[in-house]
Scaffold this motif. Structure first.
Motif, short mmCIF file in Angstrom:
data_model
loop_
_atom_site.label_atom_id
_atom_site.label_comp_id
_atom_site.label_asym_id
_atom_site.label_seq_id
_atom_site.Cartn_x
_atom_site.Cartn_y
_atom_site.Cartn_z
N ALA A 55 0.90 -1.02 -0.12
CA ALA A 55 0.10 -0.06 -0.07
C ALA A 55 0.71 1.20 -0.02
O ALA A 55 0.49 2.23 -0.69
N GLY A 56 1.85 1.20 0.76
CA GLY A 56 2.98 2.52 0.80
C GLY A 56 3.45 2.62 -0.51
O GLY A 56 3.55 3.80 -0.82
N LYS A 57 4.05 1.44 -1.23
CA LYS A 57 4.49 1.75 -2.52
C LYS A 57 3.53 2.26 -3.54
O LYS A 57 3.83 3.24 -4.36
N MET A 58 2.60 1.80 -3.54
CA MET A 58 1.42 2.15 -4.50
C MET A 58 0.99 3.75 -3.98
O MET A 58 1.12 4.59 -5.01
N ARG A 59 0.98 4.19 -2.92
CA ARG A 59 0.68 5.55 -2.55
C ARG A 59 1.76 6.52 -3.04
O ARG A 59 1.54 7.61 -3.52
N MET A 60 2.98 5.60 -3.02
CA MET A 60 4.09 6.68 -3.26
C MET A 60 4.43 6.79 -4.89
O MET A 60 4.51 7.80 -5.46
N ALA A 61 4.00 5.67 -5.48
CA ALA A 61 3.89 5.70 -7.09
C ALA A 61 3.01 6.79 -7.44
O ALA A 61 3.13 7.72 -8.31
N LYS A 62 1.70 6.88 -6.92
CA LYS A 62 0.64 7.69 -7.29
C LYS A 62 1.28 9.19 -7.01
O LYS A 62 1.00 10.07 -7.78
N LYS A 63 1.77 9.18 -5.75
CA LYS A 63 2.45 10.70 -5.67
C LYS A 63 3.60 11.09 -6.56
O LYS A 63 3.51 12.32 -6.88
N LEU A 64 4.24 10.35 -6.84
CA LEU A 64 5.23 10.56 -8.03
C LEU A 64 4.64 10.86 -9.27
O LEU A 64 5.26 12.08 -9.91
N THR A 65 3.74 10.27 -9.61
CA THR A 65 2.90 10.55 -11.00
C THR A 65 2.30 12.08 -10.83
O THR A 65 2.59 12.67 -11.73
N GLU A 66 1.71 12.28 -9.83
CA GLU A 66 1.21 13.79 -9.47
C GLU A 66 2.49 14.68 -9.55
O GLU A 66 2.09 15.57 -10.41
N ILE A 67 3.35 14.53 -8.87
CA ILE A 67 4.55 15.50 -9.04
C ILE A 67 5.03 15.67 -10.27
O ILE A 67 5.27 16.72 -10.82
N GLN A 68 5.19 14.53 -11.23
CA GLN A 68 5.67 14.75 -12.31
C GLN A 68 4.88 15.43 -13.28
O GLN A 68 5.03 16.10 -14.26
N GLY A 69 3.51 15.41 -13.05
CA GLY A 69 2.38 16.12 -13.77
C GLY A 69 2.46 17.62 -13.54
O GLY A 69 1.48 18.14 -14.35
N ARG A 70 2.96 18.02 -12.60
CA ARG A 70 2.85 19.47 -12.01
C ARG A 70 3.77 20.40 -13.07
O ARG A 70 4.57 19.92 -13.78
#
Length: 152
Positions: free
Chosen positions: A137-152
């Motif tokens: 679950a932690g890895k999934m949330r980190m991956a989602k956050k990374l994708t969000e940051i890259q989209g900024r």
């Protein structure tokens, strides 16, 4: 033969890379820790047995004072919490605490570990059996956050 290279864009790239690194450091690790803590928190709450009726707790001084405390069903489950721990965290380590509020449920340790008169009914310890799920679950949330940051 001669040629020119324009490096003016490197300063902008350096600023963006620095901002990206700061965002990863500040947001991604804490997101992973929050996701892991949530799995353990939910499991601990699911492991707590809930009595069918209110019950009394007699504190360590109850023999002398006669004081006893009435607790409603679900009190211990509702006293379990998950909170970010800034004092134990750093730039490279993010920590969430999962425990129960000892003021709201002072008998939690007696339930978890048992007493000379009552068997243990652990709820925190067994929640660690979900550690692999928590990591996922932690890895999934980190991956989602990374994708969000890259989209900024």
């Amino acid at each position: 033969m001669s040629f020119n290279i324009n490096l003016a864009g490197l300063d902008e790239l350096r600023v963006k890379l620095h901002a990206y690194g700061d965002a990863v450091k500040d947001e991604v690790a804490i997101e992973g820790a929050a996701g892991m803590g949530l799995v353990i928190y939910e499991e601990a709450r699911a492991n707590v047995r809930v009595s069918s009726k209110p019950h009394y707790f007699y504190g360590s001084n109850s023999k002398k004072s006669g004081t006893k405390y009435l607790f409603n069903p679900g009190n211990l489950r509702n006293a379990i919490y998950r909170v970010y721990s800034p004092e134990k965290s750093s730039d490279t380590l993010k920590l969430y605490r999962v425990s129960w509020n000892h003021t709201k449920a002072p008998y939690g340790a007696m339930v978890e570990f048992g007493t000379s008169r009552a068997p243990a009914m652990p709820f925190m310890g067994p929640s660690l059996s979900r550690l692999n799920d928590a990591i996922t679950a932690g890895k999934m949330r980190m991956a989602k956050k990374l994708t969000e940051i890259q989209g900024r």
